[in-house]
Design a protein around this motif. Structure first.
Motif, PDB file in Angstrom:
ATOM      1  N   ILE A  95       0.874  -1.179   0.000  1.00 39.00           N
ATOM      2  CA  ILE A  95       0.000   0.000   0.000  1.00 39.00           C
ATOM      3  C   ILE A  95       0.908   1.224   0.000  1.00 39.00           C
ATOM      4  O   ILE A  95       1.687   1.448   0.925  1.00 39.00           O
ATOM      5  CB  ILE A  95      -0.929  -0.005   1.224  1.00 39.00           C
ATOM      6  CG1 ILE A  95      -1.853  -1.233   1.157  1.00 39.00           C
ATOM      7  CG2 ILE A  95      -1.754   1.280   1.272  1.00 39.00           C
ATOM      8  CD1 ILE A  95      -2.764  -1.377   2.348  1.00 39.00           C
ATOM      9  N   TYR A  96       0.786   2.000  -1.042  1.00 32.27           N
ATOM     10  CA  TYR A  96       1.679   3.144  -1.247  1.00 32.27           C
ATOM     11  C   TYR A  96       1.280   4.282  -0.311  1.00 32.27           C
ATOM     12  O   TYR A  96       0.218   4.262   0.326  1.00 32.27           O
ATOM     13  CB  TYR A  96       1.610   3.583  -2.701  1.00 32.27           C
ATOM     14  CG  TYR A  96       2.847   4.265  -3.217  1.00 32.27           C
ATOM     15  CD1 TYR A  96       4.089   3.642  -3.139  1.00 32.27           C
ATOM     16  CD2 TYR A  96       2.768   5.532  -3.800  1.00 32.27           C
ATOM     17  CE1 TYR A  96       5.215   4.262  -3.634  1.00 32.27           C
ATOM     18  CE2 TYR A  96       3.892   6.153  -4.298  1.00 32.27           C
ATOM     19  CZ  TYR A  96       5.121   5.514  -4.198  1.00 32.27           C
ATOM     20  OH  TYR A  96       6.240   6.150  -4.678  1.00 32.27           O
ATOM     21  N   GLU A  97       2.136   5.290  -0.266  1.00 34.88           N
ATOM     22  CA  GLU A  97       1.920   6.410   0.646  1.00 34.88           C
ATOM     23  C   GLU A  97       0.671   7.211   0.316  1.00 34.88           C
ATOM     24  O   GLU A  97       0.109   7.882   1.179  1.00 34.88           O
ATOM     25  CB  GLU A  97       3.148   7.331   0.633  1.00 34.88           C
ATOM     26  CG  GLU A  97       3.492   7.851  -0.751  1.00 34.88           C
ATOM     27  CD  GLU A  97       4.820   8.584  -0.786  1.00 34.88           C
ATOM     28  OE1 GLU A  97       5.036   9.327  -1.764  1.00 34.88           O
ATOM     29  OE2 GLU A  97       5.636   8.426   0.147  1.00 34.88           O
ATOM     30  N   ASP A  98       0.193   7.133  -0.939  1.00 34.13           N
ATOM     31  CA  ASP A  98      -1.042   7.855  -1.300  1.00 34.13           C
ATOM     32  C   ASP A  98      -2.292   7.016  -1.028  1.00 34.13           C
ATOM     33  O   ASP A  98      -3.403   7.415  -1.373  1.00 34.13           O
ATOM     34  CB  ASP A  98      -1.000   8.282  -2.766  1.00 34.13           C
ATOM     35  CG  ASP A  98      -0.937   7.102  -3.722  1.00 34.13           C
ATOM     36  OD1 ASP A  98      -0.809   5.946  -3.252  1.00 34.13           O
ATOM     37  OD2 ASP A  98      -1.024   7.316  -4.956  1.00 34.13           O
ATOM     38  N   GLY A  99      -2.105   5.856  -0.402  1.00 35.52           N
ATOM     39  CA  GLY A  99      -3.245   5.012  -0.052  1.00 35.52           C
ATOM     40  C   GLY A  99      -3.642   4.027  -1.124  1.00 35.52           C
ATOM     41  O   GLY A  99      -4.592   3.261  -0.934  1.00 35.52           O
ATOM     42  N   ASN A 100      -2.952   3.989  -2.266  1.00 33.23           N
ATOM     43  CA  ASN A 100      -3.264   3.060  -3.345  1.00 33.23           C
ATOM     44  C   ASN A 100      -2.512   1.746  -3.167  1.00 33.23           C
ATOM     45  O   ASN A 100      -1.404   1.696  -2.608  1.00 33.23           O
ATOM     46  CB  ASN A 100      -2.889   3.663  -4.697  1.00 33.23           C
ATOM     47  CG  ASN A 100      -3.995   4.547  -5.249  1.00 33.23           C
ATOM     48  OD1 ASN A 100      -5.089   4.071  -5.518  1.00 33.23           O
ATOM     49  ND2 ASN A 100      -3.711   5.845  -5.399  1.00 33.23           N
ATOM     50  N   ILE A 110       6.630   1.665 -10.196  1.00 24.77           N
ATOM     51  CA  ILE A 110       5.226   1.249 -10.081  1.00 24.77           C
ATOM     52  C   ILE A 110       4.766   0.662 -11.423  1.00 24.77           C
ATOM     53  O   ILE A 110       4.712   1.358 -12.438  1.00 24.77           O
ATOM     54  CB  ILE A 110       4.323   2.430  -9.673  1.00 24.77           C
ATOM     55  CG1 ILE A 110       4.725   2.964  -8.296  1.00 24.77           C
ATOM     56  CG2 ILE A 110       2.860   2.001  -9.663  1.00 24.77           C
ATOM     57  CD1 ILE A 110       3.932   4.178  -7.848  1.00 24.77           C
ATOM     58  N   LEU A 111       4.434  -0.637 -11.415  1.00 21.46           N
ATOM     59  CA  LEU A 111       3.958  -1.315 -12.625  1.00 21.46           C
ATOM     60  C   LEU A 111       2.435  -1.369 -12.699  1.00 21.46           C
ATOM     61  O   LEU A 111       1.872  -1.519 -13.778  1.00 21.46           O
ATOM     62  CB  LEU A 111       4.523  -2.736 -12.683  1.00 21.46           C
ATOM     63  CG  LEU A 111       6.057  -2.852 -12.692  1.00 21.46           C
ATOM     64  CD1 LEU A 111       6.466  -4.313 -12.781  1.00 21.46           C
ATOM     65  CD2 LEU A 111       6.656  -2.063 -13.849  1.00 21.46           C
ATOM     66  N   TRP A 112       1.801  -1.251 -11.561  1.00 23.93           N
ATOM     67  CA  TRP A 112       0.327  -1.294 -11.526  1.00 23.93           C
ATOM     68  C   TRP A 112      -0.135  -0.581 -10.271  1.00 23.93           C
ATOM     69  O   TRP A 112       0.543  -0.613  -9.228  1.00 23.93           O
ATOM     70  CB  TRP A 112      -0.170  -2.724 -11.518  1.00 23.93           C
ATOM     71  CG  TRP A 112      -1.666  -2.866 -11.333  1.00 23.93           C
ATOM     72  CD1 TRP A 112      -2.610  -2.833 -12.294  1.00 23.93           C
ATOM     73  CD2 TRP A 112      -2.363  -3.033 -10.083  1.00 23.93           C
ATOM     74  NE1 TRP A 112      -3.861  -2.961 -11.747  1.00 23.93           N
ATOM     75  CE2 TRP A 112      -3.734  -3.090 -10.375  1.00 23.93           C
ATOM     76  CE3 TRP A 112      -1.946  -3.125  -8.751  1.00 23.93           C
ATOM     77  CZ2 TRP A 112      -4.705  -3.247  -9.398  1.00 23.93           C
ATOM     78  CZ3 TRP A 112      -2.924  -3.282  -7.766  1.00 23.93           C
ATOM     79  CH2 TRP A 112      -4.289  -3.331  -8.091  1.00 23.93           C
ATOM     80  N   SER A 113      -1.318   0.067 -10.354  1.00 25.60           N
ATOM     81  CA  SER A 113      -1.876   0.775  -9.204  1.00 25.60           C
ATOM     82  C   SER A 113      -3.387   0.653  -9.224  1.00 25.60           C
ATOM     83  O   SER A 113      -4.014   0.544 -10.294  1.00 25.60           O
ATOM     84  CB  SER A 113      -1.471   2.250  -9.226  1.00 25.60           C
ATOM     85  OG  SER A 113      -2.169   2.982  -8.244  1.00 25.60           O
ATOM     86  N   SER A 114      -3.990   0.626  -8.041  1.00 20.83           N
ATOM     87  CA  SER A 114      -5.455   0.641  -7.939  1.00 20.83           C
ATOM     88  C   SER A 114      -6.027   1.969  -8.392  1.00 20.83           C
ATOM     89  O   SER A 114      -7.221   2.080  -8.680  1.00 20.83           O
ATOM     90  CB  SER A 114      -5.890   0.336  -6.505  1.00 20.83           C
ATOM     91  OG  SER A 114      -5.332   1.294  -5.605  1.00 20.83           O
ATOM     92  N   ASN A 115      -5.184   2.997  -8.437  1.00 20.06           N
ATOM     93  CA  ASN A 115      -5.527   4.306  -9.017  1.00 20.06           C
ATOM     94  C   ASN A 115      -6.769   4.921  -8.376  1.00 20.06           C
ATOM     95  O   ASN A 115      -7.711   5.344  -9.043  1.00 20.06           O
ATOM     96  CB  ASN A 115      -5.731   4.157 -10.526  1.00 20.06           C
ATOM     97  CG  ASN A 115      -5.624   5.481 -11.248  1.00 20.06           C
ATOM     98  OD1 ASN A 115      -4.983   6.422 -10.758  1.00 20.06           O
ATOM     99  ND2 ASN A 115      -6.260   5.575 -12.415  1.00 20.06           N
ATOM    100  N   VAL A 116      -6.756   4.945  -7.019  1.00 20.30           N
ATOM    101  CA  VAL A 116      -7.854   5.541  -6.265  1.00 20.30           C
ATOM    102  C   VAL A 116      -7.490   6.976  -5.926  1.00 20.30           C
ATOM    103  O   VAL A 116      -6.386   7.256  -5.447  1.00 20.30           O
ATOM    104  CB  VAL A 116      -8.125   4.737  -4.975  1.00 20.30           C
ATOM    105  CG1 VAL A 116      -9.184   5.437  -4.131  1.00 20.30           C
ATOM    106  CG2 VAL A 116      -8.565   3.330  -5.332  1.00 20.30           C
ATOM    107  N   SER A 117      -8.417   7.900  -6.155  1.00 20.85           N
ATOM    108  CA  SER A 117      -8.155   9.317  -5.854  1.00 20.85           C
ATOM    109  C   SER A 117      -8.606   9.688  -4.452  1.00 20.85           C
ATOM    110  O   SER A 117      -8.009  10.550  -3.801  1.00 20.85           O
ATOM    111  CB  SER A 117      -8.861  10.214  -6.877  1.00 20.85           C
ATOM    112  OG  SER A 117     -10.252   9.949  -6.893  1.00 20.85           O
ATOM    113  N   ASN A 118      -9.650   9.057  -3.961  1.00 22.41           N
ATOM    114  CA  ASN A 118     -10.169   9.374  -2.623  1.00 22.41           C
ATOM    115  C   ASN A 118      -9.612   8.382  -1.604  1.00 22.41           C
ATOM    116  O   ASN A 118     -10.245   7.385  -1.261  1.00 22.41           O
ATOM    117  CB  ASN A 118     -11.703   9.368  -2.607  1.00 22.41           C
ATOM    118  CG  ASN A 118     -12.270   8.073  -3.156  1.00 22.41           C
ATOM    119  OD1 ASN A 118     -11.616   7.380  -3.923  1.00 22.41           O
ATOM    120  ND2 ASN A 118     -13.483   7.740  -2.742  1.00 22.41           N
ATOM    121  N   SER A 119      -8.425   8.639  -1.154  1.00 19.62           N
ATOM    122  CA  SER A 119      -7.767   7.732  -0.223  1.00 19.62           C
ATOM    123  C   SER A 119      -8.382   7.856   1.168  1.00 19.62           C
ATOM    124  O   SER A 119      -9.029   8.847   1.505  1.00 19.62           O
ATOM    125  CB  SER A 119      -6.269   8.038  -0.160  1.00 19.62           C
ATOM    126  OG  SER A 119      -6.060   9.369   0.284  1.00 19.62           O
TER     127      SER A 119
END
Length: 642
Positions: A95-100, A110-119
Motif C-alpha cells: 500500500i503506497y503512501e497515497d493510499g493506493n 510502479i507497474l500497476w496501481s489501484s488508481n484511487v483518488s479518494n484515499s
C-alpha cells in the motif's frame, strides 16, 4: 521515560507479530507481499500471490483457486499487472503512501496501481472468500476499490458486468491474448443495453456472438447450461442509468467458473476432483451458426443442414455466385416488393395486403425495436408501418419489430426453452412477405396435390392394364404351345397303362364309398393296387362334355411338368369310352382343405368366403407353391390374414 518508550515499542512489535500470525488474508498499510509470498482468503477458497503462466517466465500478481496446487490458465480468476509483467521475482505488492495498492519491481518502479483518488487513512487490502480483493479503511470499513471492478476473463458470483447509459462507462470481460500471455486479447464480453438488453462477445470491437434478447428470466437465444451449476444471469437497471448483469451458481459441487478464453469462447467449466482436471460444462459459439451474421442479411442459419445458410422464404441470394461458393456474407434480397413499395412506385395500385410468414423457435435478429403492445396490436403496428419487415412477441419482453435488414437469424435444432433439460431456446418470428409469395405457395401445393392424385390413379390403372396384357399374352402363348395337331405327338406308350379290370378291382368297382370328390372332368376315387400302393383314379364322366382332346391336354401337361409340389401322374387307362388318369394318392384331404385350413385357424370368418373367392385363393396357393415353396407360402398366407 526511556523505559516507557521501550515498553511501547515492545507492545507494538507483539501486536505486529499477532497480526502476521492471524490475519493471513489481509495486507495492512505497514506490510507488503513479496514474491513468492501469498495470502489466502479466510475460508481458504482463494489465494493471492505472484505466478508465471505456462511457457512463460514473466511474473504477474493474480488470484487463483487455493484448492488447486498448480497454477494454470483455467485456475487463475484475476490478474493485476496484465499489461506490465515483472521480468524477475523482485515483485512486491504494497500500500503506497497515497493510499493506493501498487505493484513495484526491483527498481521500485510502479507497474500497476489501484488508481484511487479518494484515499482513506490507515487502509488495508483483504482477500475475501468470494475472490474479491478489496481496499478499505480500517476505521470506517468503507471500500474504496475492489478487484471486481476491474474484470479480467472470469466472471465470479457477485461480479458485475455493467454499462452506464449516461457516461458510457463499461465494465466488461476481456480475454487473455493467449494461455501464456494474460495481456488483453482480441475478445471482450458484456451487456449491450440498447433497446432490449443482450449479452455479447465482441472480436476487435465487432459483434462475434450474442445471446438474443433478455426476457426477464433468461436470454432467449442462448443455451441454458446445467442449472445445478449455473442459475443464469440477472440484469438490473439502477437509478444511475447503469445496466449491470450478475451471475450466480446454486448447488455447485466443487469449483465452477464462467470465463472468456483467448479464442473468444464463452465457457462454463467445473473442477473434477477425481480426475483432478477441468471439465467443460458448456461453450459458445458451439458451431458456425453461432458466429454473428454468418448468413448475412435475410439469411437463416441452421447448423444441421447442408449448406448451413439459406435465404428466407420470399428472398433470394444477392450475389448468386458468391452464395453458391459458400460465401454468404452478402446475404439475400427480397424477391417481390411489399405492398407499400408497389404503391410508392405507382405500379398498378398496391394489390392485396402483405402477409406474415411464421418461423418457429429461432434466435431473433439483432437490432430489435421494443414497444409495449399486445400480440395482436404488435402485428397490426408492423403491418401499418411500411418500413417494418418483421415482428415477434414474447410475454416477458413485449412487442419487438425490425425495420432494417434481418441480421443473425438462427434456427435451433430443438424447440422450446427448458432450463431443466438444458435445451436450446428461441422465439417465434413473423416475416413480412408480399401476398404474391403466398399465392405462389398455394399454387405449388395445388400442383403437387394434383400430381399426387393423378399418380395415385395412374399407377394402379397402368398396373391393371399391364396385367391384362401379360395375361392375354401368356394365354396366346399357351394356346400356341398346345395345338391340336400336336396331341397325337404325346407318346402314351411312355406312360404306364392300367387295365379297366385292374382299376375296378382297386376301387371296388368304383364304389361310392371310395369316391374322394367330383369336378368338372368327373369323379375321383381312392384305390389300392395289388402291391398295396394307394392311388387316386380320375374317371371322365360321360356327362362332363369333355372329350379326348381335353383328356390328352391334361396328359400332355401333367406328363411334362415335374415339381415337388405337384401330384405325380402314375399312368392312364384308355379302353373304349373309358378315359382315366391314375395319380399318386394325397393323404391330406382335398386342395381346398389344405388352402383354407391355415386361414381358418387365424380367421374365424372363413365360412364367409364365396365359392368364387375360394377357387381364386386355391389357384393363387397352387401357383405360389410352384414358385416359392410350401414354407414361404404358409408364411405369406398367415401374414395376409393378420
Amino acid at each position: 521515560m526511556g523505559f516507557l518508550s521501550k515498553r511501547s515499542l515492545l507492545y507494538a512489535l507483539c501486536c505486529l507479530c499477532l497480526n502476521l500470525g492471524v490475519a493471513r488474508d489481509t495486507i495492512s498499510s505497514f506490510q507488503s507481499l513479496k514474491d513468492p509470498d501469498y495470502i489466502i482468503s479466510r475460508g481458504g477458497a482463494f489465494r493471492l500471490g505472484f505466478f508465471s503462466p505456462v511457457n512463460s517466465t514473466n511474473r504477474y500478481l493474480g488470484i487463483w483457486y487455493n484448492k488447486i496446487s498448480v497454477v494454470t490458465y483455467f485456475s487463475v480468476v484475476w490478474v493485476a499487472n496484465r499489461e506490465r509483467p515483472i521480468k524477475d521475482s523482485s515483485g512486491v505488492l504494497t500500500i503506497y503512501e497515497d493510499g493506493n495498492l501498487v505493484i513495484l519491481n526491483g527498481q521500485a518502479e510502479i507497474l500497476w496501481s489501484s488508481n484511487v483518488s479518494n484515499s482513506v487513512p490507515n487502509p488495508s487490502a483483504t482477500l475475501l472468500d468470494s475472490g474479491n480483493l478489496v481496499l478499505q479503511g480500517n476505521t470506517t470499513g468503507a471500500i474504496v476499490w475492489e478487484s471486481f471492478q476491474q474484470l479480467c476473463d472470469t466472471m465470479l458470483p457477485r461480479m458485475r458486468s455493467s454499462n452506464n447509459l449516461r457516461t458510457n462507462e463499461k465494465i466488461q470481460l476481456t480475454s487473455w491474448k493467449s494461455p501464456s500471455d494474460p495481456s488483453t486479447g482480441r475478445f471482450s464480453g458484456g451487456i449491450n443495453p440498447q433497446n432490449i438488453p443482450q449479452g455479447f462477445i465482441w472480436k476487435d470491437g465487432h459483434p462475434y456472438w450474442r445471446t438474443g434478447p433478455w426476457n426477464g428470466q433468461f436470454f432467449t437465444g442462448a443455451p441454458s447450461w446445467i442449472p445445478d451449476y449455473h442459475s443464469g444471469f440477472t440484469i438490473v437497471y439502477d437509478k444511475e442509468e447503469t445496466v449491470y448483469a450478475t451471475i450466480a451458481y446454486f448447488n455447485a459441487i466443487g469449483l465452477t467458473k464462467y470465463f472468456l478464453d483467448s479464442q473468444g469462447n464463452s465457457m462454463v467449466i467445473h473442477w473434477d476432483d477425481e480426475k483432478e482436471d477441468w471439465e467443460v460444462v458448456g461453450v459458445v459459439p458451439a458451431n458456425e451458426c453461432d458466429v454473428y451474421g454468418t448468413c448475412g442479411a435475410f439469411g437463416s442459419c441452421y447448423a444441421l443442414s447442408s449448406p448451413i445458410c439459406s435465404c428466407l422464404k420470399g428472398f433470394e441470394p444477392k450475389i448468386a455466385e458468391e452464395w453458391n461458393r459458400g460465401n454468404w456474407m452478402s446475404g439475400c434480397v427480397r424477391r417481390t416488393p411489399l405492398q407499400c413499395e408497389r404503391v410508392n412506385n405507382r405500379s398498378e395500385g398496391g394489390g392485396k395486403a402483405d402477409g406474415f410468414l411464421k418461423l418457429e423457435m429461432v434466435k431473433v435478429p439483432d437490432f430489435a425495436e421494443w414497444s409495449y403492445q399486445t400480440k395482436d396490436d404488435c402485428r397490426k403496428q408492423c403491418l401499418e408501418n411500411c418500413s417494418c419487415v418483421a415482428y415477434a412477441y414474447d410475454t416477458g419482453i413485449g412487442c419487438m419489430s425490425w425495420s432494417g435488414n434481418l441480421i443473425d437469424l438462427q434456427k435451433f435444432p430443438t424447440g422450446g426453452i427448458d432450463l431443466q433439460k438444458s435445451s436450446t431456446g428461441g422465439l417465434d418470428i413473423y416475416i413480412r412477405l408480399a401476398h404474391l409469395e403466398f399465392e405462389k405457395e398455394r399454387n405449388l401445393k395445388v400442383i403437387i396435390t394434383v400430381i399426387v392424385i393423378i399418380g395415385a390413379m395412374a399407377i394402379p390403372s397402368t398396373a391393371y392394364f399391364l396385367w391384362r396384357w401379360m395375361t392375354k399374352k401368356r394365354a396366346n402363348k399357351s394356346r400356341k404351345s398346345l395345338p391340336s395337331k400336336n396331341l397325337n405327338d404325346v407318346k402314351l406308350h411312355e406312360l404306364p397303362t392300367f387295365s379297366l379290370e385292374e382299376l375296378a378291382t382297386a376301387t371296388n368297382n368304383f364304389h361310392v364309398a371310395n369316391m374322394l370328390g367330383r369336378g368338372g372332368f368327373g369323379a375321383v376315387y381312392k384305390g389300392k393296387l395289388h402291391d398295396g400302393q394307394e392311388i387316386a383314379v380320375k374317371r371322365r364322366s360321360r356327362s362332363s362334355g369333355q372329350g379326348l382332346e381335353e383328356f390328352m391336354n391334361e396328359v400332355f401337361v401333367i406328363s411334362k411338368l415335374q415339381h415337388r409340389n405337384l401330384v405325380r401322374l402314375l399312368g392312364c387307362c384308355i379302353e373304349g369310352e373309358e378315359n382315366m388318369l391314375i395319380y399318386e394318392y394325397m393323404s391330406n384331404k382335398s386342395l381346398d382343405a389344405i388352402v383354407f385350413a391355415d386361414i381358418c385357424l387365424l380367421n374365424m370368418q372363413c365360412k364367409a368366403f364365396s365359392q368364387r373367392n375360394q377357387m381364386f385363393l386355391a389357384l393363387v396357393y397352387c401357383y405360389l407353391r410352384l414358385l416359392v415353396g410350401e414354407e414361404l407360402v404358409a408364411f405369406m398366407m398367415i401374414s395376409s390374414t393378420t
